[in-house]
Design a protein around this motif. Structure first.
Motif, PDB file in Angstrom:
ATOM      1  N   LEU A 316      37.700  47.946  28.443  1.00  0.00           N
ATOM      2  CA  LEU A 316      38.062  46.706  29.109  1.00  0.00           C
ATOM      3  C   LEU A 316      37.955  46.932  30.609  1.00  0.00           C
ATOM      4  CD1 LEU A 316      39.453  43.827  29.145  1.00  0.00           C
ATOM      5  CD2 LEU A 316      41.626  45.077  29.302  1.00  0.00           C
ATOM      6  N   TYR A 317      37.258  46.013  31.305  1.00  0.00           N
ATOM      7  CA  TYR A 317      37.140  46.098  32.757  1.00  0.00           C
ATOM      8  C   TYR A 317      37.982  44.985  33.383  1.00  0.00           C
ATOM      9  CZ  TYR A 317      33.405  49.572  32.508  1.00  0.00           C
ATOM     10  OH  TYR A 317      32.689  50.722  32.302  1.00  0.00           O
ATOM     11  N   VAL A 318      38.661  45.313  34.481  1.00  0.00           N
ATOM     12  CA  VAL A 318      39.601  44.405  35.134  1.00  0.00           C
ATOM     13  C   VAL A 318      39.250  44.282  36.607  1.00  0.00           C
ATOM     14  CG1 VAL A 318      42.032  43.900  35.570  1.00  0.00           C
ATOM     15  CG2 VAL A 318      41.386  45.251  33.556  1.00  0.00           C
ATOM     16  N   ALA A 319      39.067  43.048  37.081  1.00  0.00           N
ATOM     17  CA  ALA A 319      38.811  42.810  38.504  1.00  0.00           C
ATOM     18  C   ALA A 319      40.142  42.697  39.228  1.00  0.00           C
ATOM     19  CB  ALA A 319      37.993  41.533  38.683  1.00  0.00           C
ATOM     20  N   ASN A 320      40.429  43.640  40.129  1.00  0.00           N
ATOM     21  CA  ASN A 320      41.648  43.616  40.933  1.00  0.00           C
ATOM     22  C   ASN A 320      41.337  42.891  42.236  1.00  0.00           C
ATOM     23  OD1 ASN A 320      43.037  45.327  38.996  1.00  0.00           O
ATOM     24  ND2 ASN A 320      41.790  47.005  39.791  1.00  0.00           N
ATOM     25  N   SER A 321      41.825  41.651  42.348  1.00  0.00           N
ATOM     26  CA  SER A 321      41.299  40.742  43.370  1.00  0.00           C
ATOM     27  C   SER A 321      41.894  40.910  44.762  1.00  0.00           C
ATOM     28  CB  SER A 321      41.488  39.300  42.908  1.00  0.00           C
ATOM     29  OG  SER A 321      42.857  39.020  42.698  1.00  0.00           O
ATOM     30  N   ILE A 322      42.911  41.752  44.941  1.00  0.00           N
ATOM     31  CA  ILE A 322      43.443  42.003  46.277  1.00  0.00           C
ATOM     32  C   ILE A 322      42.745  43.231  46.862  1.00  0.00           C
ATOM     33  CG2 ILE A 322      45.505  42.601  47.611  1.00  0.00           C
ATOM     34  CD1 ILE A 322      47.134  41.040  45.599  1.00  0.00           C
ATOM     35  N   ASN A 323      42.260  43.088  48.075  1.00  0.00           N
ATOM     36  CA  ASN A 323      41.454  44.136  48.694  1.00  0.00           C
ATOM     37  C   ASN A 323      42.232  45.432  48.908  1.00  0.00           C
ATOM     38  OD1 ASN A 323      39.195  42.552  48.777  1.00  0.00           O
ATOM     39  ND2 ASN A 323      39.333  42.082  50.958  1.00  0.00           N
ATOM     40  N   ILE A 324      41.482  46.525  48.981  1.00  0.00           N
ATOM     41  CA  ILE A 324      42.051  47.809  49.362  1.00  0.00           C
ATOM     42  C   ILE A 324      42.588  47.682  50.787  1.00  0.00           C
ATOM     43  CG2 ILE A 324      41.539  50.248  49.723  1.00  0.00           C
ATOM     44  CD1 ILE A 324      39.175  49.905  47.783  1.00  0.00           C
ATOM     45  N   PRO A 325      43.798  48.171  51.065  1.00  0.00           N
ATOM     46  CA  PRO A 325      44.359  48.056  52.431  1.00  0.00           C
ATOM     47  C   PRO A 325      43.401  48.582  53.498  1.00  0.00           C
ATOM     48  CG  PRO A 325      46.020  48.860  50.907  1.00  0.00           C
ATOM     49  CD  PRO A 325      44.731  48.825  50.137  1.00  0.00           C
ATOM     50  N   ASN A 326      43.235  47.764  54.557  1.00  0.00           N
ATOM     51  CA  ASN A 326      42.396  48.107  55.719  1.00  0.00           C
ATOM     52  C   ASN A 326      40.912  48.204  55.373  1.00  0.00           C
ATOM     53  OD1 ASN A 326      44.780  48.392  57.341  1.00  0.00           O
ATOM     54  ND2 ASN A 326      45.052  50.449  56.476  1.00  0.00           N
ATOM     55  N   GLN A 327      40.515  47.628  54.233  1.00  0.00           N
ATOM     56  CA  GLN A 327      39.104  47.647  53.858  1.00  0.00           C
ATOM     57  C   GLN A 327      38.681  46.272  53.338  1.00  0.00           C
ATOM     58  OE1 GLN A 327      37.621  50.853  51.397  1.00  0.00           O
ATOM     59  NE2 GLN A 327      39.369  52.157  51.920  1.00  0.00           N
ATOM     60  N   GLN A 328      37.421  45.938  53.535  1.00  0.00           N
ATOM     61  CA  GLN A 328      36.863  44.720  52.958  1.00  0.00           C
ATOM     62  C   GLN A 328      36.225  45.055  51.609  1.00  0.00           C
ATOM     63  OE1 GLN A 328      37.055  41.434  54.046  1.00  0.00           O
ATOM     64  NE2 GLN A 328      38.640  42.413  55.286  1.00  0.00           N
ATOM     65  N   SER A 329      37.037  45.616  50.726  1.00  0.00           N
ATOM     66  CA  SER A 329      36.565  46.008  49.404  1.00  0.00           C
ATOM     67  C   SER A 329      37.674  45.790  48.392  1.00  0.00           C
ATOM     68  CB  SER A 329      36.152  47.492  49.376  1.00  0.00           C
ATOM     69  OG  SER A 329      35.139  47.757  50.309  1.00  0.00           O
ATOM     70  N   GLY A 330      37.282  45.540  47.153  1.00  0.00           N
ATOM     71  CA  GLY A 330      38.226  45.444  46.057  1.00  0.00           C
ATOM     72  C   GLY A 330      37.951  46.550  45.060  1.00  0.00           C
ATOM     73  N   THR A 331      38.635  46.493  43.928  1.00  0.00           N
ATOM     74  CA  THR A 331      38.428  47.521  42.905  1.00  0.00           C
ATOM     75  C   THR A 331      38.319  46.889  41.524  1.00  0.00           C
ATOM     76  OG1 THR A 331      40.800  47.892  42.536  1.00  0.00           O
ATOM     77  CG2 THR A 331      39.714  49.249  44.215  1.00  0.00           C
ATOM     78  N   VAL A 332      37.729  47.650  40.624  1.00  0.00           N
ATOM     79  CA  VAL A 332      37.665  47.307  39.208  1.00  0.00           C
ATOM     80  C   VAL A 332      38.261  48.468  38.426  1.00  0.00           C
ATOM     81  CG1 VAL A 332      36.113  46.990  37.226  1.00  0.00           C
ATOM     82  CG2 VAL A 332      35.697  45.741  39.352  1.00  0.00           C
ATOM     83  N   SER A 333      39.213  48.173  37.533  1.00  0.00           N
ATOM     84  CA  SER A 333      39.812  49.196  36.677  1.00  0.00           C
ATOM     85  C   SER A 333      39.058  49.253  35.346  1.00  0.00           C
ATOM     86  CB  SER A 333      41.284  48.893  36.404  1.00  0.00           C
ATOM     87  OG  SER A 333      42.041  48.928  37.589  1.00  0.00           O
TER      88      SER A 333
END
Length: 432
Positions: A316-333
């Protein structure tokens, strides 16, 4: 299938040539399933992140005209991706990443943009819905999912927040309602082959449009169930809940209270588990689709939103929609569904929201083949055996053709016996 060549010491080139020409080498004709791609959209952006599940390597695709993406889906064969945007529809070839614009009479700037989109599992059709009134109605359009050509259109009873299909090919559109609109939370059941709305039900689903999500689960031997999650804002307090709807008569089977806003849902490959992302608690709930009981809670990244399960049911892939602190990037679990645990975190574009995985029949990990070690025997023939410490992974979706190893051995042994007989007869004739 193991490659075998039998050599018989003392019979020389005659037997070797006979085996080589008559028996031949038996080759495996196993076909290789494609690797899965995880596609992720970014809120308010025209970019899509593509993750290779075999390597977890991400890449980025930009759409023509910089449109804001609202929703997207693979077609049922995985050969095309359809994207609903603020400025119309796009069709992407995932093999080449080529992007084309689809002409539509109802889908353009100011005409029902930000719609939901889904692919039929039974026909080469796509449904795309609108969330704004177009001349006093809420239209939807049916497209050919191989070519993108418009097929037909009709209207919904309300604007649509999400749309999902059941296994028989009926579509369900869940509307979103801002504040105290009436009716609150209407569901339309649609026959896309006509197209027409078969029935609709008011189930008081939502007062906040952003959090209405829908998914159909079809556990073995059970009537398909439509799940709709919502945030009901009464202005005094928020309440979060999940409704289970009987797709036969559109009646409410059960209501489950949630801890936070249900911002995404997905169903396991077997249809027995429903995954619900909890935006405010940074976790994914796992529910039994028949009992509706929570069986697991998995902590993920900040603000989980879109969810998607690989077709082989492993991850299962999860889009974590709040950006990484101090970065213009997000993450997927990345969650291993055999252990219900996070096994990887992938950096993607800013504000990841929606997800889709394809193509159809893809495998989520590269098939592993055990390395082999040649062990010389004390005398011929030699035998190749797998190394004892090398693990193997069986991929059930890889069909093979060709003779079985037992038939192959029998054919080679018969050929050796025949060759020995020829040599013996020849020797006896010379003595006579």
């Amino acid at each position: 299938m193991t490659r075998r060549t039998w050599w018989l010491s003392g019979l020389g080139g005659l037997i070797a040539a006979s085996i080589s020409v008559v028996g031949g080498t038996q080759n495996s004709l196993a076909t290789t399933a494609p690797e899965c791609q995880v596609w992720v959209s970014s809120l308010g952006s025209s970019s899509l992140t593509v993750i290779d599940t075999w390597t977890s390597a991400p890449s980025t695709i930009e759409l023509n005209g910089n449109p804001s993406i609202s929703d997207f889906t693979f077609n049922r064969t995985g050969t095309k991706i359809f994207v609903a945007t603020m400025t119309g529809l796009r069709m992407i070839d995932p093999a080449t990443y080529g992007v084309s614009i689809i002409a539509s009479g109802i889908y353009g700037l100011g005409l029902g943009d930000f719609g939901a989109i889904a692919a039929s599992p039974t026909a080469d059709r796509i449904i795309v819905t609108t969330n704004q009134s177009v001349n006093g109605t809420y239209p939807y359009e049916i497209l050919n999912s191989l070519t993108g050509a418009p097929d037909s259109s009709s209207t919904l009873s309300q604007r649509s927040a999400d749309v999902a299909f059941d296994p028989s090919g009926h579509a369900y559109a869940a509307d979103f309602v801002f504040m105290a609109a009436n009716p609150a939370g209407r569901l339309d059941k649609i026959d896309i082959s006509v197209p027409t709305t078969l029935t609709f039900t008011d189930v008081n689903l939502a007062f906040w449009e952003f959090y209405t999500v829908a998914e159909v689960a079809a556990p073995a031997g059970q009537t398909p169930i439509l799940f709709v999650g919502s945030n009901q804002n009464t202005l005094a307090a928020d309440s979060y809940f999940l409704r289970a709807i009987d797709t036969t008569n559109m009646s409410i089977l059960a209501t489950a209270t949630l801890q936070s806003s249900p911002s995404g849902m997905a169903v396991s490959a077997a249809g027995d588990r429903l995954f619900v992302s909890q935006f405010g608690t940074d976790e994914v709930l796992v529910l039994d689709t028949i009992t509706r009981n929570v069986v697991s809670q998995i902590s993920v990244g900040d603000g989980p939103s879109g969810l998607a399960v690989t077709p082989d049911g492993r991850f299962l892939y999860v889009a974590n929609s709040i950006n990484i602190p101090n970065q213009q990037s997000g993450t997927v679990s990345k969650i291993d569904l055999s252990t219900m645990s996070v096994v990887g975190t992938i950096t993607v574009n800013s504000l990841p929201t929606k997800m889709a995985i394809g193509p159809a029949g893809c495998v989520s990990e590269q098939p592993q083949v055990a390395p082999t070690t040649t062990v010389p025997a004390s005398s011929s023939p030699t035998t190749t055996v797998p190394a004892s410490s090398s693990p193997t992974t069986t991929v059930q979706s890889l069909p093979t053709t060709g003779p079985s190893s037992s038939n192959e051995s029998f054919a080679n042994i018969s050929l050796i016996i025949l060759a020995v007989g020829v040599v013996v007869v020849f020797a006896r004739r010379r003595r006579l």
